[in-house]
Motif scaffolding. Structure first.
Motif, PDB file in Angstrom:
ATOM      1  N   LEU A  48       0.815  -1.216   0.000  1.00  0.00           N
ATOM      2  CA  LEU A  48       0.000   0.000   0.000  1.00  0.00           C
ATOM      3  C   LEU A  48       0.849   1.267   0.000  1.00  0.00           C
ATOM      4  O   LEU A  48       0.453   2.282  -0.580  1.00  0.00           O
ATOM      5  CB  LEU A  48      -0.959  -0.002   1.192  1.00  0.00           C
ATOM      6  CG  LEU A  48      -2.058  -1.064   1.132  1.00  0.00           C
ATOM      7  CD1 LEU A  48      -2.855  -1.087   2.433  1.00  0.00           C
ATOM      8  CD2 LEU A  48      -2.969  -0.852  -0.058  1.00  0.00           C
ATOM      9  N   THR A  49       2.027   1.230   0.635  1.00  0.00           N
ATOM     10  CA  THR A  49       2.881   2.420   0.623  1.00  0.00           C
ATOM     11  C   THR A  49       3.460   2.692  -0.756  1.00  0.00           C
ATOM     12  O   THR A  49       3.888   3.816  -1.026  1.00  0.00           O
ATOM     13  CB  THR A  49       4.044   2.292   1.626  1.00  0.00           C
ATOM     14  OG1 THR A  49       4.848   1.173   1.281  1.00  0.00           O
ATOM     15  CG2 THR A  49       3.541   2.174   3.048  1.00  0.00           C
ATOM     16  N   GLN A  50       3.459   1.708  -1.619  1.00  0.00           N
ATOM     17  CA  GLN A  50       4.003   1.869  -2.968  1.00  0.00           C
ATOM     18  C   GLN A  50       2.925   2.122  -4.027  1.00  0.00           C
ATOM     19  O   GLN A  50       3.232   2.201  -5.211  1.00  0.00           O
ATOM     20  CB  GLN A  50       4.790   0.611  -3.349  1.00  0.00           C
ATOM     21  CG  GLN A  50       6.040   0.392  -2.544  1.00  0.00           C
ATOM     22  CD  GLN A  50       7.119   1.381  -2.921  1.00  0.00           C
ATOM     23  OE1 GLN A  50       7.492   1.507  -4.081  1.00  0.00           O
ATOM     24  NE2 GLN A  50       7.619   2.098  -1.928  1.00  0.00           N
ATOM     25  N   MET A  51       1.681   2.269  -3.611  1.00  0.00           N
ATOM     26  CA  MET A  51       0.586   2.452  -4.576  1.00  0.00           C
ATOM     27  C   MET A  51       0.771   3.704  -5.434  1.00  0.00           C
ATOM     28  O   MET A  51       0.549   3.672  -6.639  1.00  0.00           O
ATOM     29  CB  MET A  51      -0.759   2.516  -3.853  1.00  0.00           C
ATOM     30  CG  MET A  51      -1.220   1.195  -3.290  1.00  0.00           C
ATOM     31  SD  MET A  51      -1.692   0.012  -4.538  1.00  0.00           S
ATOM     32  CE  MET A  51      -3.167   0.764  -5.152  1.00  0.00           C
ATOM     33  N   THR A  61       7.048   3.514 -10.861  1.00  0.00           N
ATOM     34  CA  THR A  61       8.329   3.442 -10.151  1.00  0.00           C
ATOM     35  C   THR A  61       8.243   2.594  -8.882  1.00  0.00           C
ATOM     36  O   THR A  61       9.102   2.701  -8.006  1.00  0.00           O
ATOM     37  CB  THR A  61       8.817   4.859  -9.778  1.00  0.00           C
ATOM     38  OG1 THR A  61       7.842   5.482  -8.936  1.00  0.00           O
ATOM     39  CG2 THR A  61       9.062   5.700 -11.010  1.00  0.00           C
ATOM     40  N   ALA A  62       7.235   1.759  -8.773  1.00  0.00           N
ATOM     41  CA  ALA A  62       7.067   0.930  -7.576  1.00  0.00           C
ATOM     42  C   ALA A  62       8.175  -0.110  -7.502  1.00  0.00           C
ATOM     43  O   ALA A  62       8.708  -0.556  -8.522  1.00  0.00           O
ATOM     44  CB  ALA A  62       5.706   0.248  -7.589  1.00  0.00           C
ATOM     45  N   ARG A  63       8.516  -0.461  -6.271  1.00  0.00           N
ATOM     46  CA  ARG A  63       9.504  -1.514  -6.044  1.00  0.00           C
ATOM     47  C   ARG A  63       9.075  -2.325  -4.830  1.00  0.00           C
ATOM     48  O   ARG A  63       8.284  -1.870  -4.015  1.00  0.00           O
ATOM     49  CB  ARG A  63      10.896  -0.944  -5.846  1.00  0.00           C
ATOM     50  CG  ARG A  63      11.024   0.015  -4.686  1.00  0.00           C
ATOM     51  CD  ARG A  63      12.395   0.678  -4.617  1.00  0.00           C
ATOM     52  NE  ARG A  63      13.482  -0.275  -4.617  1.00  0.00           N
ATOM     53  CZ  ARG A  63      14.049  -0.759  -3.515  1.00  0.00           C
ATOM     54  NH1 ARG A  63      13.650  -0.357  -2.342  1.00  0.00           N
ATOM     55  NH2 ARG A  63      15.028  -1.642  -3.599  1.00  0.00           N
ATOM     56  N   PHE A  64       9.591  -3.541  -4.732  1.00  0.00           N
ATOM     57  CA  PHE A  64       9.299  -4.383  -3.582  1.00  0.00           C
ATOM     58  C   PHE A  64      10.221  -3.971  -2.441  1.00  0.00           C
ATOM     59  O   PHE A  64      11.432  -4.125  -2.532  1.00  0.00           O
ATOM     60  CB  PHE A  64       9.489  -5.863  -3.916  1.00  0.00           C
ATOM     61  CG  PHE A  64       8.481  -6.396  -4.890  1.00  0.00           C
ATOM     62  CD1 PHE A  64       7.130  -6.205  -4.678  1.00  0.00           C
ATOM     63  CD2 PHE A  64       8.875  -7.092  -6.009  1.00  0.00           C
ATOM     64  CE1 PHE A  64       6.186  -6.702  -5.557  1.00  0.00           C
ATOM     65  CE2 PHE A  64       7.949  -7.600  -6.901  1.00  0.00           C
ATOM     66  CZ  PHE A  64       6.604  -7.393  -6.677  1.00  0.00           C
ATOM     67  N   LEU A 113       7.942 -14.063  -6.204  1.00  0.00           N
ATOM     68  CA  LEU A 113       7.980 -12.814  -6.960  1.00  0.00           C
ATOM     69  C   LEU A 113       8.733 -11.720  -6.208  1.00  0.00           C
ATOM     70  O   LEU A 113       9.574 -11.019  -6.782  1.00  0.00           O
ATOM     71  CB  LEU A 113       6.559 -12.339  -7.290  1.00  0.00           C
ATOM     72  CG  LEU A 113       5.788 -13.166  -8.305  1.00  0.00           C
ATOM     73  CD1 LEU A 113       4.344 -12.681  -8.394  1.00  0.00           C
ATOM     74  CD2 LEU A 113       6.461 -13.112  -9.666  1.00  0.00           C
ATOM     75  N   VAL A 114       8.425 -11.573  -4.931  1.00  0.00           N
ATOM     76  CA  VAL A 114       9.070 -10.529  -4.138  1.00  0.00           C
ATOM     77  C   VAL A 114      10.556 -10.830  -3.968  1.00  0.00           C
ATOM     78  O   VAL A 114      11.392  -9.931  -4.083  1.00  0.00           O
ATOM     79  CB  VAL A 114       8.377 -10.366  -2.766  1.00  0.00           C
ATOM     80  CG1 VAL A 114       9.133  -9.394  -1.881  1.00  0.00           C
ATOM     81  CG2 VAL A 114       6.939  -9.899  -2.945  1.00  0.00           C
ATOM     82  N   LEU A 117       2.979  -6.777 -12.476  1.00  0.00           N
ATOM     83  CA  LEU A 117       3.577  -7.712 -11.533  1.00  0.00           C
ATOM     84  C   LEU A 117       3.368  -7.234 -10.096  1.00  0.00           C
ATOM     85  O   LEU A 117       3.025  -8.019  -9.209  1.00  0.00           O
ATOM     86  CB  LEU A 117       5.073  -7.865 -11.825  1.00  0.00           C
ATOM     87  CG  LEU A 117       5.817  -8.953 -11.088  1.00  0.00           C
ATOM     88  CD1 LEU A 117       5.250 -10.320 -11.436  1.00  0.00           C
ATOM     89  CD2 LEU A 117       7.283  -8.892 -11.421  1.00  0.00           C
ATOM     90  N   PHE A 118       3.557  -5.936  -9.889  1.00  0.00           N
ATOM     91  CA  PHE A 118       3.351  -5.371  -8.563  1.00  0.00           C
ATOM     92  C   PHE A 118       1.887  -5.491  -8.141  1.00  0.00           C
ATOM     93  O   PHE A 118       1.578  -5.863  -7.016  1.00  0.00           O
ATOM     94  CB  PHE A 118       3.805  -3.909  -8.536  1.00  0.00           C
ATOM     95  CG  PHE A 118       3.977  -3.370  -7.156  1.00  0.00           C
ATOM     96  CD1 PHE A 118       5.114  -3.661  -6.435  1.00  0.00           C
ATOM     97  CD2 PHE A 118       3.010  -2.583  -6.590  1.00  0.00           C
ATOM     98  CE1 PHE A 118       5.280  -3.172  -5.147  1.00  0.00           C
ATOM     99  CE2 PHE A 118       3.156  -2.085  -5.307  1.00  0.00           C
ATOM    100  CZ  PHE A 118       4.302  -2.380  -4.591  1.00  0.00           C
ATOM    101  N   GLY A 119       0.988  -5.201  -9.066  1.00  0.00           N
ATOM    102  CA  GLY A 119      -0.445  -5.337  -8.798  1.00  0.00           C
ATOM    103  C   GLY A 119      -0.844  -6.775  -8.525  1.00  0.00           C
ATOM    104  O   GLY A 119      -1.727  -7.035  -7.700  1.00  0.00           O
ATOM    105  N   LEU A 120      -0.198  -7.710  -9.211  1.00  0.00           N
ATOM    106  CA  LEU A 120      -0.474  -9.133  -8.986  1.00  0.00           C
ATOM    107  C   LEU A 120      -0.148  -9.531  -7.548  1.00  0.00           C
ATOM    108  O   LEU A 120      -0.920 -10.246  -6.912  1.00  0.00           O
ATOM    109  CB  LEU A 120       0.327  -9.992  -9.964  1.00  0.00           C
ATOM    110  CG  LEU A 120       0.195 -11.504  -9.798  1.00  0.00           C
ATOM    111  CD1 LEU A 120      -1.241 -11.953 -10.069  1.00  0.00           C
ATOM    112  CD2 LEU A 120       1.176 -12.226 -10.713  1.00  0.00           C
ATOM    113  N   VAL A 121       0.970  -9.041  -7.040  1.00  0.00           N
ATOM    114  CA  VAL A 121       1.334  -9.351  -5.648  1.00  0.00           C
ATOM    115  C   VAL A 121       0.284  -8.792  -4.695  1.00  0.00           C
ATOM    116  O   VAL A 121      -0.133  -9.465  -3.751  1.00  0.00           O
ATOM    117  CB  VAL A 121       2.747  -8.825  -5.313  1.00  0.00           C
ATOM    118  CG1 VAL A 121       3.018  -8.877  -3.822  1.00  0.00           C
ATOM    119  CG2 VAL A 121       3.792  -9.624  -6.068  1.00  0.00           C
ATOM    120  N   GLY A 122      -0.175  -7.580  -4.940  1.00  0.00           N
ATOM    121  CA  GLY A 122      -1.224  -6.996  -4.101  1.00  0.00           C
ATOM    122  C   GLY A 122      -2.523  -7.773  -4.193  1.00  0.00           C
ATOM    123  O   GLY A 122      -3.189  -8.014  -3.180  1.00  0.00           O
TER     124      GLY A 122
END
Length: 117
Positions: free
Chosen positions: A24-27, A34-37, A84-85, A98-103
């Motif tokens: 959520l902090t990377q939304m 530019t999101a990252r794990f 993934l992470v 990919l980031f959305g998939l993890v969420g």
């Protein structure tokens, strides 16, 4: 035994909070591409895995019913999330999908835990 089970349920919730909170902090960054794990996501997923396995063992040792199909589905989702992470943890940016998939998988895991009876 109940105190021990409740302790690990609490730790399991801390793990999900770390994973979902990191997401959520990377939304906002996800919207910009530019999101990252973040490390909190990896640590949260690992905490969920360890505490989940311990919880299954404790519940079985306490002769409580464990829905193995539900646990298997949750474990499969968590392994995908953790993979993934872990693989993308050092990348500067992660693809939005990919980031959305993890969420989405994390959220699905929460709803499976709560709604599947």
């Amino acid at each position: 035994m109940d105190v021990l089970i409740h302790l690990f349920v609490g730790l399991h919730i801390v793990g999900i909070a770390s994973l979902l909170g990191g997401f959520l902090t990377q939304m906002k960054a996800m919207g910009r591409g530019t999101a990252r794990f973040v490390p909190a996501m990896l640590h949260g997923a690992a905490t969920m895995l360890v505490t989940g396995v311990i919880l299954v063992g404790l519940n079985q040792a306490d002769d409580q019913h464990v829905n193995n199909i539900k646990i298997g589905v949750k474990l499969a989702l968590l392994i995908v999330i953790l993979d993934l992470v872990y693989v993308k943890r050092d990348d500067e940016t992660v693809d939005k999908r990919l980031f959305g998939l993890v969420g989405a998988l994390t959220t699905a895991n929460v709803f499976i835990a709560v709604l599947w009876t």
